[in-house]
Design a protein around this motif. Structure first.
Motif: not given
Ligand SMILES: Cc1ncc(COP(=O)(O)O)c(C=O)c1O
Length: 335
Positions: A151-164, A197-200
């Protein structure tokens, strides 16, 4: 009337070419990846290239022997959920072994990968007030189901796209609880997430990381723990979900977590969510209280569906047997 309704629905599915007919296969343990395929009165040998039993461990003599011996010793089936008939000693041992494999404080075994993702993401997202889950666009359906269930809000980022991803994190603000849900190895394309980089980014913006290592466990890393181990970032990931399925074709799924997600649905224990700024220091006490209430309510929910009755790796005599098998799988492992 009802019959007619279902019939016309099925007719529509057939017309659209979406009606599935599953292959009737009998695997041949002596000749992997061969299987016998039956279609009416026809029967012939086929090669199964799309199996998840990547290392062919489902027919490994050690696995079969361990399963047979355990079935002889303890019988088959659990006779009920953990709530009803108690915890299987073999499963407890397996959970300790999995926690050690991923260098986490604890692990929880579910009946399948799907159930683990659905239960874990569903619970985490529900427990964190005003939680925002940031989900890679190529995440598996089970993760999507968990996010939806939370039930949480969700946002989808482009595949492996760190800027997004960074844009979304920045926009959410530092104090909003955030979960980044992603996979390490995406099976459809074979590409790998930039975990470090995702952990960063997670550390920079105070987010929890939830990593699905289903396709990498047993194949990558010095001990076969997955891509996070290979990349030396296992300790930076909060929750790791994996499966024995790919490794040994045994239907057990687990979820292991770091100390700051102290969540013990089995025993209905306290949950302490004091993830780096995620709740802000003022809200922490309240969050913990609400979280623990919520957990008590849903403590056994995942297990009600995740029965302990599948033989799986829990059949092995001891933990060395369970993951010792991984060490026999050297030739197939890439690191
Ligand atoms: C990335 C990923 N996570 C989870 C699952 C679900 O695992 P299981 O087949 O054990 O339910 C799959 C299934 O293929 C998967 O590809």
């Amino acid at each position: 009337m009802l019959r007619h309704h279902f019939q016309s629905y099925l007719d529509g599915v057939r017309r659209e070419g979406r009606y599935r007919i599953f292959a009737d296969l009998e695997r041949d343990a002596a000749r992997p990846p061969y299987a016998r395929w039956r279609d009416g009165s026809n029967c012939r040998d086929v090669v199964v290239w799309c199996s998840n039993d990547y290392l062919g461990m489902g027919r490994h003599p050690l696995v079969i022997d361990a399963m047979v011996k355990t079935a002889q010793r303890t019988g088959t089936g659990a006779g009920g959920t953990r709530n009803i008939s108690g915890n299987s000693h073999a499963v407890i041992t397996l959970e300790a072994e999995l926690a050690d494999l991923h260098r986490k404080d604890a692990a929880l075994v579910f009946s399948s990968g799907y159930v683990a993702n659905e239960a874990a993401l569903g619970t985490i997202g529900r427990l964190l007030p005003d939680c925002l889950i940031l989900s890679d666009e190529r995440n598996h359906a089970s993760m999507i189901a968990g996010i939806r269930a939370s039930g949480a809000d969700k946002q989808i980022f482009r595949h492996n796209d760190l800027d997004h991803l960074e844009t979304m994190l920045r926009h959410a603000g530092h104090f909003r609880p955030k979960v980044i849900a992603f996979e390490s190895l995406y099976s459809m394309d074979g590409d790998i997430a930039p975990i470090s980089r995702i952990c960063d980014l997670a550390e920079k913006f105070g987010a929890i990381t939830y990593l699905d290592e289903v396709h990498a466990v047993g194949l990558y890393g010095a001990r076969g723990a997955g891509i996070a181990e290979r990349d030396g970032v296992m300790d930076r990931v909060d929750v790791i979900e994996g499966t024995g399925e790919r490794l040994r074709r045994c239907r057990r799924l687990y979820c292991s977590r770091r100390g700051d997600l102290r969540h013990d649905p089995v025993r209905g224990a306290e949950l302490h969510l004091h993830h780096r700024n995620a709740t802000g220091s003022g809200g922490r006490r309240d969050t913990e209280r609400r979280a623990s209430q919520e957990l008590r309510r849903c403590a056994h929910r995942p297990l009600a569906s995740g029965r302990q009755d599948a033989p799986g790796i829990a059949q092995c005599r001891n933990s060395d047997d369970v993951f010792g098998l991984a060490h026999h799988s050297g030739p197939g492992r890439r690191s």
